[in-house]
Design a protein around this motif. Structure first.
Motif, PDB file in Angstrom:
ATOM      1  N   ALA A 160       0.787  -1.237   0.000  1.00 30.47           N
ATOM      2  CA  ALA A 160       0.000   0.000   0.000  1.00 30.47           C
ATOM      3  C   ALA A 160       0.812   1.276   0.000  1.00 30.47           C
ATOM      4  O   ALA A 160       0.314   2.330  -0.415  1.00 30.47           O
ATOM      5  CB  ALA A 160      -0.918   0.003   1.229  1.00 30.47           C
ATOM      6  N   ILE A 161       2.040   1.218   0.438  1.00 31.86           N
ATOM      7  CA  ILE A 161       2.755   2.427   0.840  1.00 31.86           C
ATOM      8  C   ILE A 161       2.941   3.439  -0.284  1.00 31.86           C
ATOM      9  O   ILE A 161       2.942   4.658  -0.057  1.00 31.86           O
ATOM     10  CB  ILE A 161       4.126   2.043   1.446  1.00 31.86           C
ATOM     11  CG1 ILE A 161       4.677   3.185   2.284  1.00 31.86           C
ATOM     12  CG2 ILE A 161       5.103   1.608   0.384  1.00 31.86           C
ATOM     13  CD1 ILE A 161       3.968   3.392   3.576  1.00 31.86           C
ATOM     14  N   ASN A 162       3.055   2.968  -1.503  1.00 35.01           N
ATOM     15  CA  ASN A 162       3.332   3.884  -2.612  1.00 35.01           C
ATOM     16  C   ASN A 162       2.109   4.193  -3.474  1.00 35.01           C
ATOM     17  O   ASN A 162       2.253   4.747  -4.572  1.00 35.01           O
ATOM     18  CB  ASN A 162       4.456   3.310  -3.483  1.00 35.01           C
ATOM     19  CG  ASN A 162       5.778   3.257  -2.737  1.00 35.01           C
ATOM     20  OD1 ASN A 162       6.133   4.210  -2.026  1.00 35.01           O
ATOM     21  ND2 ASN A 162       6.502   2.159  -2.873  1.00 35.01           N
ATOM     22  N   GLN A 163       0.930   3.849  -2.979  1.00 31.62           N
ATOM     23  CA  GLN A 163      -0.286   4.180  -3.716  1.00 31.62           C
ATOM     24  C   GLN A 163      -0.483   5.707  -3.730  1.00 31.62           C
ATOM     25  O   GLN A 163      -0.055   6.408  -2.806  1.00 31.62           O
ATOM     26  CB  GLN A 163      -1.496   3.512  -3.063  1.00 31.62           C
ATOM     27  CG  GLN A 163      -1.470   1.989  -3.106  1.00 31.62           C
ATOM     28  CD  GLN A 163      -1.619   1.441  -4.506  1.00 31.62           C
ATOM     29  OE1 GLN A 163      -2.424   1.932  -5.289  1.00 31.62           O
ATOM     30  NE2 GLN A 163      -0.814   0.433  -4.828  1.00 31.62           N
ATOM     31  N   PRO A 164      -1.143   6.234  -4.750  1.00 37.40           N
ATOM     32  CA  PRO A 164      -1.364   7.689  -4.795  1.00 37.40           C
ATOM     33  C   PRO A 164      -2.332   8.145  -3.710  1.00 37.40           C
ATOM     34  O   PRO A 164      -3.213   7.399  -3.290  1.00 37.40           O
ATOM     35  CB  PRO A 164      -1.953   7.910  -6.192  1.00 37.40           C
ATOM     36  CG  PRO A 164      -2.532   6.591  -6.584  1.00 37.40           C
ATOM     37  CD  PRO A 164      -1.665   5.551  -5.950  1.00 37.40           C
ATOM     38  N   LEU A 165      -2.163   9.384  -3.272  1.00 39.13           N
ATOM     39  CA  LEU A 165      -3.058   9.973  -2.281  1.00 39.13           C
ATOM     40  C   LEU A 165      -4.396  10.313  -2.928  1.00 39.13           C
ATOM     41  O   LEU A 165      -4.455  10.712  -4.088  1.00 39.13           O
ATOM     42  CB  LEU A 165      -2.444  11.241  -1.688  1.00 39.13           C
ATOM     43  CG  LEU A 165      -1.289  11.028  -0.709  1.00 39.13           C
ATOM     44  CD1 LEU A 165      -0.674  12.365  -0.342  1.00 39.13           C
ATOM     45  CD2 LEU A 165      -1.763  10.321   0.538  1.00 39.13           C
ATOM     46  N   ASP A 166      -5.460  10.153  -2.136  1.00 34.33           N
ATOM     47  CA  ASP A 166      -6.802  10.414  -2.653  1.00 34.33           C
ATOM     48  C   ASP A 166      -7.593  11.214  -1.623  1.00 34.33           C
ATOM     49  O   ASP A 166      -8.647  10.790  -1.157  1.00 34.33           O
ATOM     50  CB  ASP A 166      -7.507   9.093  -2.972  1.00 34.33           C
ATOM     51  CG  ASP A 166      -8.847   9.299  -3.661  1.00 34.33           C
ATOM     52  OD1 ASP A 166      -9.037  10.380  -4.252  1.00 34.33           O
ATOM     53  OD2 ASP A 166      -9.691   8.396  -3.590  1.00 34.33           O
TER      54      ASP A 166
END
Length: 365
Positions: free
Chosen positions: A192-198
């Protein structure tokens, strides 16, 4: 055959790397779900590439989040009724591949002892406990988590303990004790750590808070004090407060809605793959979640654990501090967090691999 008996989204998250590790060996473990949490389960399963539960111990159409202790007896009765009524079917599923039957439970929720009991007494299987051996030293703090852990430890056959401290806590336990060196949360974090912010209109820099445990929210004076301190601190740096439905209802009941504005921002809880990138980008975290404090420790992120006791004191130090639920200690952390960032451990530990290798050596996968 291996089956996971799980009940919350947090358990699904932390068990996902173990599930996928078993699947990589050519097996298809079962997921049997007790429905302690229902909201966002479908989204979490999709995010983590997990299948739909094979069994719902509470009928899916009747399931709803457990939001108060008063709901637990009815929920527990339904879970046990289903397990007993379908025991022959479930036993057959556990033996269909010719391997020894094994049930895995996780952590310290109500599902942990109930799942252990179902696996051992009703389904006549061996039971393994992932994230075993954590102890705060007090049955009452946190309640019921400490009690859940202790009951499960009396039932299970395999204890997967996340550090030498938990191994020591289990020195008199029956069965096999395996040191996994870390919490499986660290493996889930890698997903999860590098998923884009939403998050729309997210401040460039911000603190993050999530306070939701019964032992805090049920104490109006302590909950009010913590929120008021965070509100004052947000004048210096915006704070996102992640609030689920029970916390929002408590805030309304206490007349504390006025504390929140464009700097102390009430934010709905988010799915794990959306939440963790937010954690990683925060300046600091204030939480009463044992899981989130572990994740902060692995990231080297300043974190205040706003609880009287913690079952993971090995994480405490300069980076992660225990406030003992005291306002002055929380304020001290907020005044000094800039100096508390530590080393990241993200590349060091692989606990799910240790668990799966241990299960393979024991003939389960």
């Amino acid at each position: 055959m291996i089956s996971f008996i799980l009940g919350t989204t947090a358990e699904l998250i932390k068990i996902a790397p173990v599930y996928h590790g078993i699947a990589e060996r050519g097996l298809r473990p079962k997921i049997w779900f007790t429905a302690q949490h229902v909201d966002e389960v479908a989204d979490v399963l999709a995010d983590l590439k997990l299948p739909e539960p094979d069994v719902w111990f509470v009928p899916e159409e009747k399931a709803h989040n457990l939001e108060s202790p008063a709901q637990v007896p009815g929920w527990a009765a339904q879970v046990l009724r289903t397990a007993w009524g379908r025991r022959h079917e479930l036993r057959a599923a556990l033996t269909e591949d010719g391997r020894p039957p094994l049930v895995l439970v996780h952590g310290d929720t109500f599902t942990t002892p109930y799942g252990s009991l179902i696996g051992k007494r009703i389904l006549k299987a061996r039971v393994g406990h992932v994230e075993a051996g954590a102890r705060s030293g007090s049955i009452m703090s946190p309640l019921p988590e400490e009690l859940n852990r202790k009951i499960a430890a009396k039932i299970v056959d395999m204890h997967f303990a996340p550090s030498e401290r938990e191994v020591h806590n289990l020195r008199n336990a029956r069965g096999v004790v395996v040191d996994t060196e870390a919490n499986t949360a660290i493996d889930a974090m890698r997903l999860a750590i590098n998923q884009p912010l939403d998050v729309p209109n997210l401040p460039e820099k911000f603190g993050l808070a999530t306070l939701h445990r019964f032992e805090l929210v049920s104490r109006a004076d302590k909950y009010r004090e913590a929120l008021e301190i965070l509100r004052e601190q947000s004048r210096q740096l915006p704070i996102l407060y992640m609030a689920g439905a029970p916390e929002r209802e408590k805030i309304r009941a206490l007349g504390l809605d006025h504390l929140f504005d464009d700097k102390f921002i009430a934010q709905p809880k988010m799915r794990y793959l959306k939440f963790l990138p937010l954690v990683a980008r925060a300046e600091y975290v204030v939480t009463d979640s044992g899981g989130l404090s572990a994740e902060c420790y692995y990231l080297g992120l300043p974190c205040a654990v706003h609880r009287e006791r913690t079952e993971t004191p090995q994480h405490l130090g300069e980076t992660v501090v225990l406030t003992e639920m005291r306002g002055d200690k929380l304020q001290n952390f907020l005044d000094t967090y800039q100096n508390r960032r530590g080393e990241s451990w993200m590349d060091k530990y692989h606990p799910s691999e240790i668990i799966v290798n241990s299960l393979a050596q024991l003939g389960y996968c």
